[in-house]
Design an enzyme around this catalytic site. Structure first.
Site, PDB file in Angstrom:
ATOM      1  N   CYS A  20       0.853  -1.176   0.000  1.00 43.43           N
ATOM      2  CA  CYS A  20       0.000   0.000   0.000  1.00 43.43           C
ATOM      3  C   CYS A  20       0.894   1.232   0.000  1.00 43.43           C
ATOM      4  O   CYS A  20       2.120   1.143   0.126  1.00 43.43           O
ATOM      5  CB  CYS A  20      -0.918   0.002   1.224  1.00 43.43           C
ATOM      6  SG  CYS A  20      -0.007   0.139   2.794  1.00 43.43           S
TER       7      CYS A  20
ATOM      8  N   HIS B  37       5.279  -5.038   8.875  1.00 42.49           N
ATOM      9  CA  HIS B  37       5.206  -6.410   9.358  1.00 42.49           C
ATOM     10  C   HIS B  37       5.376  -7.413   8.216  1.00 42.49           C
ATOM     11  O   HIS B  37       4.436  -8.060   7.774  1.00 42.49           O
ATOM     12  CB  HIS B  37       3.886  -6.642  10.094  1.00 42.49           C
ATOM     13  CG  HIS B  37       3.849  -6.008  11.442  1.00 42.49           C
ATOM     14  ND1 HIS B  37       2.674  -5.720  12.109  1.00 42.49           N
ATOM     15  CD2 HIS B  37       4.853  -5.595  12.272  1.00 42.49           C
ATOM     16  CE1 HIS B  37       2.966  -5.162  13.274  1.00 42.49           C
ATOM     17  NE2 HIS B  37       4.272  -5.076  13.385  1.00 42.49           N
TER      18      HIS B  37
ATOM     19  N   HIS C 204       3.676   1.911  11.813  1.00 46.88           N
ATOM     20  CA  HIS C 204       2.548   1.683  12.711  1.00 46.88           C
ATOM     21  C   HIS C 204       2.323   2.818  13.694  1.00 46.88           C
ATOM     22  O   HIS C 204       1.294   2.847  14.373  1.00 46.88           O
ATOM     23  CB  HIS C 204       2.764   0.371  13.473  1.00 46.88           C
ATOM     24  CG  HIS C 204       3.088  -0.774  12.569  1.00 46.88           C
ATOM     25  ND1 HIS C 204       4.365  -1.266  12.424  1.00 46.88           N
ATOM     26  CD2 HIS C 204       2.309  -1.483  11.734  1.00 46.88           C
ATOM     27  CE1 HIS C 204       4.354  -2.250  11.542  1.00 46.88           C
ATOM     28  NE2 HIS C 204       3.132  -2.401  11.107  1.00 46.88           N
TER      29      HIS C 204
ATOM     30  N   HIS D 197      -0.887  -4.858  19.656  1.00 49.59           N
ATOM     31  CA  HIS D 197      -0.464  -4.445  18.322  1.00 49.59           C
ATOM     32  C   HIS D 197       0.193  -3.069  18.416  1.00 49.59           C
ATOM     33  O   HIS D 197      -0.275  -2.181  19.132  1.00 49.59           O
ATOM     34  CB  HIS D 197      -1.663  -4.398  17.372  1.00 49.59           C
ATOM     35  CG  HIS D 197      -1.278  -4.241  15.931  1.00 49.59           C
ATOM     36  ND1 HIS D 197      -0.972  -3.014  15.379  1.00 49.59           N
ATOM     37  CD2 HIS D 197      -1.148  -5.157  14.929  1.00 49.59           C
ATOM     38  CE1 HIS D 197      -0.678  -3.180  14.097  1.00 49.59           C
ATOM     39  NE2 HIS D 197      -0.763  -4.472  13.815  1.00 49.59           N
TER      40      HIS D 197
ATOM     41  N   GLU E 119       0.319  -0.533  16.487  1.00 44.83           N
ATOM     42  CA  GLU E 119      -0.512   0.618  16.138  1.00 44.83           C
ATOM     43  C   GLU E 119      -1.436   0.998  17.296  1.00 44.83           C
ATOM     44  O   GLU E 119      -1.618   2.189  17.593  1.00 44.83           O
ATOM     45  CB  GLU E 119      -1.339   0.304  14.884  1.00 44.83           C
ATOM     46  CG  GLU E 119      -2.158   1.488  14.406  1.00 44.83           C
ATOM     47  CD  GLU E 119      -3.046   1.146  13.222  1.00 44.83           C
ATOM     48  OE1 GLU E 119      -4.148   1.723  13.146  1.00 44.83           O
ATOM     49  OE2 GLU E 119      -2.650   0.305  12.389  1.00 44.83           O
TER      50      GLU E 119
ATOM     51  N   THR F 199      -6.269   0.552  12.022  1.00 45.48           N
ATOM     52  CA  THR F 199      -6.557   0.716  10.583  1.00 45.48           C
ATOM     53  C   THR F 199      -6.581  -0.592   9.801  1.00 45.48           C
ATOM     54  O   THR F 199      -7.046  -0.605   8.662  1.00 45.48           O
ATOM     55  CB  THR F 199      -5.519   1.645   9.932  1.00 45.48           C
ATOM     56  OG1 THR F 199      -4.216   1.035   9.998  1.00 45.48           O
ATOM     57  CG2 THR F 199      -5.495   2.999  10.600  1.00 45.48           C
TER      58      THR F 199
ATOM     59  N   SER G 278       1.385  -9.824  10.685  1.00 42.80           N
ATOM     60  CA  SER G 278       0.715  -8.789   9.899  1.00 42.80           C
ATOM     61  C   SER G 278      -0.790  -8.898  10.092  1.00 42.80           C
ATOM     62  O   SER G 278      -1.428  -9.852   9.634  1.00 42.80           O
ATOM     63  CB  SER G 278       1.057  -8.950   8.407  1.00 42.80           C
ATOM     64  OG  SER G 278       0.202  -8.160   7.607  1.00 42.80           O
ATOM     65  N   SER G 279      -1.358  -7.918  10.780  1.00 41.88           N
ATOM     66  CA  SER G 279      -2.791  -7.956  11.070  1.00 41.88           C
ATOM     67  C   SER G 279      -3.610  -7.977   9.790  1.00 41.88           C
ATOM     68  O   SER G 279      -4.547  -8.776   9.657  1.00 41.88           O
ATOM     69  CB  SER G 279      -3.174  -6.740  11.922  1.00 41.88           C
ATOM     70  OG  SER G 279      -4.562  -6.699  12.157  1.00 41.88           O
TER      71      SER G 279
ATOM     72  N   SER H 258       1.897  -5.265   3.202  1.00 46.47           N
ATOM     73  CA  SER H 258       3.327  -5.051   3.422  1.00 46.47           C
ATOM     74  C   SER H 258       4.187  -6.068   2.671  1.00 46.47           C
ATOM     75  O   SER H 258       5.355  -6.271   3.006  1.00 46.47           O
ATOM     76  CB  SER H 258       3.639  -5.109   4.920  1.00 46.47           C
ATOM     77  OG  SER H 258       3.120  -6.290   5.498  1.00 46.47           O
TER      78      SER H 258
END
Length: 331
Positions: free
Chosen positions: A27, A56, A89, A139, A141, A179, A237-238, A282
């Protein structure tokens, strides 16, 4: 199937096909963060320190390490006066303060969409709201956002957490979110919060980032026609893990997360005619291409790319590397 489609045949058709999601992979925020570390290395030389993983993805981290990046958990591990990059993050204000106290040359690669959530947290806190932050405990973030107003913020990790929430004034409650969550799960949690707090305020626009939403839309489309979906991405990676969940919700019989093509288990392909492939926000494209080649070696040589949502977002680089780049670029 709807959406824009482009097909490319790999060898002779076998009747086994791959539906490749688009958009996928990097992204704008990830591209910006990775490029920030690369430019910091070019401008300052190695080592450049990075607090936490810049994004991540283990492949990205290892690649940057080979170029001279040193990843640390906290700024206290960075030598005084050195260059440190904060990850995409985001970090709490206390981290900025700690870096300044050590005389570090800090470069903030926080994704602008995460910065938006930080700004919203400060605004609601200034207006004395209790803030319910939807996200996953631990997390990075979430930790960074909560650090903006710790006395005002409570974490809500799904509808099951709502019963334990205690607020000072039910008329002054607001929600924000990490997010990279599942859109549908976040909407479910917000609806449950609103049932309990009818006056619930929220951000001017959804906190779930455009790339997370687009990749979930895309995987949902291909999963409807695929027995198996493979998501390229790391376990921490969420947004990548959410893609696996969304694929299963959308009808895929099975879905798996892999870092590398070598992790593909041939047993997954038994009695499968259509494989869906996507990647987290990512993940560099080279890892997807490696997986496609491996699938082709297993007879999945009919490739069809499905574009569900056009994506052209770009973010400006952090001012620290942008200014340095302007000084060192010849006219």
């Amino acid at each position: 199937m709807t959406g824009r489609q482009s097909g490319q045949q790999r060898g002779q058709r076998s009747g086994r096909r791959v539906l490749l999601a688009k958009p996928r992979g990097y992204c704008a925020g990830v591209d910006r963060a990775v490029r920030t570390v690369e430019l910091a290395l070019e401008q300052h030389g190695a080592p450049v320190y990075v607090r936490k993983q810049i994004v991540h993805n283990i492949h990205v981290v290892r690649t940057l390490e080979r170029r001279g990046a040193v990843f640390v958990e906290e700024t206290g591990e960075v030598p005084e006066g050195a260059v440190v990059v904060f990850s995409a993050h985001g970090v709490a204000p206390s981290v900025h303060e700690g870096a300044a106290a050590r005389g570090l040359h800090a470069i903030d690669a926080t994704c602008p969409l995460v910065t938006k959530v930080h700004n919203e947290a400060r605004r609601f806190a200034a207006e004395d709201y209790d803030i319910l932050l939807i996200g996953h405990e631990g997390h990075e973030e979430v930790i960074g956002t909560a650090g903006e107003a710790p006395e005002h913020i409570q974490l809500v990790d799904g509808p099951e957490d709502i019963g334990r929430i205690s607020v000072r004034d039910p008329e002054r409650v607001a929600w924000l979110s990490q997010t990279t969550l599942s859109v549908s799960e976040t909407q479910e949690t917000v609806a449950a919060l609103r049932d309990r707090f009818p006056a619930l305020a929220g951000p001017p626009s959804d906190d779930i980032c455009y790339a997370t939403q687009n990749r979930q839309t895309s995987v949902r489309q291909i999963a409807a026609e695929a027995e198996l979906v493979i998501v390229v991405g790391s376990a921490n990676s969420s947004n990548s893990k959410r893609l696996v969940e969304v694929a299963l919700e959308a009808g895929a019989r099975a879905a798996h997360l892999v870092d590398y093509a070598a992790e593909l288990d041939p047993d997954w392909l038994e009695n499968v005619h259509t494989v869906g492939v996507t990647s987290g926000a990512s993940v560099p494209e080279v890892l997807v291409q490696d997986l496609l080649e491996t699938l082709a070696d297993h007879g999945f040589d009919d490739l069809l790319e499905i574009e569900s949502v056009p994506e052209r977002m770009q973010f400006a680089l952090p001012r620290e590397v942008r200014a340095e780049r302007m000084r060192t670029t010849p006219e």
